[in-house]
Design a protein around this motif. Structure first.
Motif, PDB file in Angstrom:
ATOM      1  N   ASN A  66     -12.641  41.870   1.450  1.00 47.18           N
ATOM      2  CA  ASN A  66     -11.441  41.965   0.602  1.00 47.18           C
ATOM      3  C   ASN A  66     -10.755  40.607   0.410  1.00 47.18           C
ATOM      4  OD1 ASN A  66     -11.594  44.817   0.184  1.00 47.18           O
ATOM      5  ND2 ASN A  66     -10.771  45.118   2.258  1.00 47.18           N
ATOM      6  N   MET A  67     -11.553  39.570   0.323  1.00 49.31           N
ATOM      7  CA  MET A  67     -11.043  38.225   0.043  1.00 49.31           C
ATOM      8  C   MET A  67     -11.649  37.737  -1.266  1.00 49.31           C
ATOM      9  SD  MET A  67     -11.685  36.494   3.778  1.00 49.31           S
ATOM     10  CE  MET A  67     -10.377  35.355   4.065  1.00 49.31           C
ATOM     11  N   GLU A  68     -10.805  37.234  -2.161  1.00 53.30           N
ATOM     12  CA  GLU A  68     -11.307  36.603  -3.376  1.00 53.30           C
ATOM     13  C   GLU A  68     -11.240  35.101  -3.158  1.00 53.30           C
ATOM     14  OE1 GLU A  68     -13.273  36.103  -6.569  1.00 53.30           O
ATOM     15  OE2 GLU A  68     -12.672  38.174  -6.080  1.00 53.30           O
ATOM     16  N   PRO A  69     -12.374  34.421  -3.005  1.00 60.31           N
ATOM     17  CA  PRO A  69     -12.361  33.005  -2.641  1.00 60.31           C
ATOM     18  C   PRO A  69     -11.891  32.094  -3.781  1.00 60.31           C
ATOM     19  CG  PRO A  69     -14.601  33.704  -3.107  1.00 60.31           C
ATOM     20  CD  PRO A  69     -13.750  34.949  -3.150  1.00 60.31           C
ATOM     21  N   LEU A  70     -11.304  30.987  -3.389  1.00 61.74           N
ATOM     22  CA  LEU A  70     -10.949  29.930  -4.327  1.00 61.74           C
ATOM     23  C   LEU A  70     -12.144  28.989  -4.403  1.00 61.74           C
ATOM     24  CD1 LEU A  70      -8.921  28.279  -6.051  1.00 61.74           C
ATOM     25  CD2 LEU A  70      -8.104  27.247  -3.918  1.00 61.74           C
ATOM     26  N   VAL A  71     -12.771  28.881  -5.570  1.00 61.74           N
ATOM     27  CA  VAL A  71     -13.992  28.095  -5.743  1.00 61.74           C
ATOM     28  C   VAL A  71     -13.635  26.783  -6.430  1.00 61.74           C
ATOM     29  CG1 VAL A  71     -16.309  28.031  -6.721  1.00 61.74           C
ATOM     30  CG2 VAL A  71     -15.381  30.193  -5.839  1.00 61.74           C
ATOM     31  N   GLU A  72     -13.886  25.679  -5.738  1.00 65.08           N
ATOM     32  CA  GLU A  72     -13.471  24.369  -6.225  1.00 65.08           C
ATOM     33  C   GLU A  72     -14.566  23.682  -7.039  1.00 65.08           C
ATOM     34  OE1 GLU A  72     -13.070  20.078  -4.179  1.00 65.08           O
ATOM     35  OE2 GLU A  72     -11.637  21.548  -3.375  1.00 65.08           O
ATOM     36  N   VAL A  73     -14.171  23.156  -8.207  1.00 64.53           N
ATOM     37  CA  VAL A  73     -15.086  22.403  -9.058  1.00 64.53           C
ATOM     38  C   VAL A  73     -14.430  21.068  -9.423  1.00 64.53           C
ATOM     39  CG1 VAL A  73     -16.036  24.530 -10.015  1.00 64.53           C
ATOM     40  CG2 VAL A  73     -14.215  23.348 -11.252  1.00 64.53           C
ATOM     41  N   HIS A  74     -15.232  20.147  -9.920  1.00 67.59           N
ATOM     42  CA  HIS A  74     -14.700  18.887 -10.434  1.00 67.59           C
ATOM     43  C   HIS A  74     -15.352  18.539 -11.764  1.00 67.59           C
ATOM     44  CE1 HIS A  74     -13.112  14.807 -10.588  1.00 67.59           C
ATOM     45  NE2 HIS A  74     -14.331  14.414 -10.918  1.00 67.59           N
ATOM     46  N   ALA A  75     -16.646  18.494 -11.803  1.00 67.91           N
ATOM     47  CA  ALA A  75     -17.370  18.099 -13.014  1.00 67.91           C
ATOM     48  C   ALA A  75     -17.762  19.334 -13.829  1.00 67.91           C
ATOM     49  CB  ALA A  75     -18.612  17.304 -12.630  1.00 67.91           C
ATOM     50  N   PRO A  76     -18.053  19.165 -15.120  1.00 68.97           N
ATOM     51  CA  PRO A  76     -18.456  20.287 -15.977  1.00 68.97           C
ATOM     52  C   PRO A  76     -19.651  21.058 -15.425  1.00 68.97           C
ATOM     53  CG  PRO A  76     -17.940  18.383 -17.335  1.00 68.97           C
ATOM     54  CD  PRO A  76     -17.888  17.918 -15.903  1.00 68.97           C
ATOM     55  N   ILE A  77     -20.637  20.349 -14.874  1.00 64.69           N
ATOM     56  CA  ILE A  77     -21.802  21.042 -14.336  1.00 64.69           C
ATOM     57  C   ILE A  77     -21.431  21.918 -13.146  1.00 64.69           C
ATOM     58  CG2 ILE A  77     -22.493  19.155 -12.785  1.00 64.69           C
ATOM     59  CD1 ILE A  77     -25.410  19.854 -13.487  1.00 64.69           C
ATOM     60  N   GLU A  78     -20.415  21.502 -12.395  1.00 65.21           N
ATOM     61  CA  GLU A  78     -19.958  22.306 -11.264  1.00 65.21           C
ATOM     62  C   GLU A  78     -19.281  23.585 -11.742  1.00 65.21           C
ATOM     63  OE1 GLU A  78     -17.540  19.885  -8.722  1.00 65.21           O
ATOM     64  OE2 GLU A  78     -19.192  18.567  -8.143  1.00 65.21           O
ATOM     65  N   LEU A  79     -18.579  23.514 -12.865  1.00 65.52           N
ATOM     66  CA  LEU A  79     -17.981  24.729 -13.430  1.00 65.52           C
ATOM     67  C   LEU A  79     -19.074  25.704 -13.841  1.00 65.52           C
ATOM     68  CD1 LEU A  79     -15.555  26.355 -14.417  1.00 65.52           C
ATOM     69  CD2 LEU A  79     -15.688  25.113 -16.587  1.00 65.52           C
ATOM     70  N   ASP A  80     -20.151  25.193 -14.432  1.00 65.95           N
ATOM     71  CA  ASP A  80     -21.272  26.060 -14.818  1.00 65.95           C
ATOM     72  C   ASP A  80     -21.852  26.768 -13.589  1.00 65.95           C
ATOM     73  OD1 ASP A  80     -21.006  25.269 -17.459  1.00 65.95           O
ATOM     74  OD2 ASP A  80     -22.516  23.682 -17.306  1.00 65.95           O
ATOM     75  N   VAL A  81     -22.000  26.026 -12.493  1.00 67.01           N
ATOM     76  CA  VAL A  81     -22.525  26.605 -11.254  1.00 67.01           C
ATOM     77  C   VAL A  81     -21.583  27.681 -10.734  1.00 67.01           C
ATOM     78  CG1 VAL A  81     -23.053  26.135  -8.834  1.00 67.01           C
ATOM     79  CG2 VAL A  81     -23.822  24.549 -10.608  1.00 67.01           C
ATOM     80  N   ALA A  82     -20.286  27.417 -10.746  1.00 66.03           N
ATOM     81  CA  ALA A  82     -19.297  28.377 -10.238  1.00 66.03           C
ATOM     82  C   ALA A  82     -19.309  29.662 -11.056  1.00 66.03           C
ATOM     83  CB  ALA A  82     -17.911  27.737 -10.253  1.00 66.03           C
TER      84      ALA A  82
END
Length: 474
Positions: A66-82
């Motif tokens: 019951n935890m919704e994690p905070l997923v950290e990105v920096h670069a555009p490719i990292e957003l795609d991965v997330a």
């Protein structure tokens, strides 16, 4: 666990207690289970350190608890991965974990990318949003918060600047987290305490430039501001107007621009402290370009107790980007209508010099006086050594007590420091104080007005390398 207990104890009846985030390098299921067992509400998962298959596994495991994690990105490719891994709460780190460079525009780039992908994230109360967006790192002012609020970001993670603030509770209030608070204009006292400035050294200024050759060396070394002195009694006064024009042309050519910078004005009526905080971010943006690590340097004309008509004439005739007032003109004299360009105000730090040391006296009174006299007219504050008994400001070659600058920044005001800086001590200055900017002149000279190329390059290199290394701890 203690944080969970304390937040529950201090939350008023009927209110929701603050959520607790385990913010570190979480790399396995055990760490998530451990966080949940000790009372954490969520965890931080950093895309830069997790392969996609593991990221998805940890997201799924978090949700089972019951935890919704905070997923950290920096670069555009990292957003795609997330997104591919199923992240719903996305944090954008404005600090690049590879280079440790801070850029507040990073969150805006992610917003653009999500918009292009037609992802719904706007923090407007809509129940149809698929994602929530949080900006991480580098924020310390109400303007920073509102900057992201206006583009749909729903959360800001602010830590170090609050912990270093001389009054964290006041600093939180002054962030104006509710939009209605930001719109109010009754919060205009100049001596408010803001969240501490913590972005570290962003600007390097090389002053006393008297030739286009030295200006080019400074630009190539990475200097952000190039200072030309127009004060006749100074040993580093520019020889003539034509020489100043040549320097301006050299700096513009290096930065691939044809005219003086267009400085954006204030969008709202704000307190002097808030105005100077906002100006710091604007100046940082203006000195950046898209050619790798190179900067887009600006030219600063330095004046002292000179007629506004003359200053405006030099700004117009030479094409200066900024003005610096180094005399007794006062804060109000820095108004752009008076000088013709955005203006840096020098604040003299009275220092007693002896044969082997210097002493800066009555620092608390000086700090109080500075904040009491702040206005929204200058775009930046530069602290420089003033030797007691001397009639001339600046150019002393003597340092002042740098802890003074740290105390000022802990109240939320970013400052440049000058006076006695040189390649051998700039590392200590940047490490110990992390000032917004450093300013050098005599410390990189062969003789007054003639720069030592090796010293100049060493100074800029050491200042910037140290700034990067120091930022790794934040």
């Amino acid at each position: 666990q203690q944080s969970r207990i304390r937040t529950q104890e201090q939350t008023a009846e009927g209110q929701r207690r603050p959520a607790i985030l385990r913010k570190e390098f979480v790399v396995n299921e055990y760490m998530i289970a451990e966080a949940a067992a000790y009372g954490a509400d969520t965890v931080l998962l950093i895309v830069a350190v997790l392969p996609q298959h593991l990221l998805k596994k940890l997201i799924d495991f978090s949700r089972k608890l019951n935890m919704e994690p905070l997923v950290e990105v920096h670069a555009p490719i990292e957003l795609d991965v997330a997104l591919e891994a199923g992240a719903k709460v996305i944090g954008v780190n404005n600090r690049n974990l590879h280079t440790f460079r801070m850029d507040l525009r990073t969150t805006e780039h992610v917003v653009e990318q999500l918009t292009q992908l037609n992802k719904k994230f706007q923090h407007d109360g809509s129940t149809t949003n698929e994602y929530a967006l949080c900006s991480l790192s580098g924020m310390s002012t109400a303007d920073d918060v509102d900057r992201y609020r206006q583009i749909g970001v729903g959360m800001c993670l602010i830590g170090e600047s609050l912990m270093r603030s001389s009054d964290p509770q006041c600093a939180i209030t002054n962030l104006c987290l509710h939009p209605d608070d930001y719109k109010k204009e009754d919060n205009s006292s100049s001596n408010q305490v803001g969240a501490a400035y913590t972005r570290g050294t962003q600007l390097v200024k090389v002053c006393g430039i008297t030739s286009s050759e030295d200006a080019l060396v400074a630009c190539q070394a990475g200097a952000n501001l190039i200072g030309i002195i127009f004060v006749p009694k100074s040993k580093r006064c520019i020889p003539n107007v034509d020489c100043a024009k040549e320097i301006v042309e050299t700096v513009r050519n290096f930065g691939e621009r044809q005219e003086a910078i267009q400085y954006p004005g204030e969008e709202k009526s704000s307190s002097p402290l808030s105005s100077l905080q906002s100006s710091a971010s604007k100046l940082e943006d203006l000195t950046q370009c898209n050619r790798g690590s190179l900067s887009r340097p600006l030219v600063v004309g330095v004046f002292q107790n000179q007629a506004p008509e003359y200053i405006r004439q030099m700004v117009q005739e030479c094409g200066l980007d900024l003005v610096q007032l180094h005399g007794k003109e006062g804060m109000e004299a820095c108004n752009v209508q008076n000088t013709g360009a955005p203006t840096i105000r020098v604040v003299d730090i009275d220092t007693t010099a002896s044969d082997d040391s210097t002493t800066t006296t009555d620092t608390d009174t000086l700090i109080a006086s500075l904040f009491d006299t702040l206005t929204s007219d200058p775009v930046a504050i530069l602290l420089d050594t003033s030797i007691k008994g001397s009639k001339d400001g600046g150019g002393t070659g003597v340092t002042f007590d740098w802890s003074l600058a740290e105390k000022i920044q802990n109240r939320g005001l970013p400052v440049l420091i000058a006076g006695g800086l040189k390649p051998s001590n700039v590392k200590d200055a940047v490490e110990s104080v992390r000032p917004w900017g450093v300013d050098v002149s005599s410390g990189v000279e062969e003789s007054p007005g003639q720069k030592d190329v090796d010293k100049l390059r060493d100074f800029v290199r050491i200042a910037k390398q140290t700034a990067t290394e120091t930022s790794k701890g934040f």
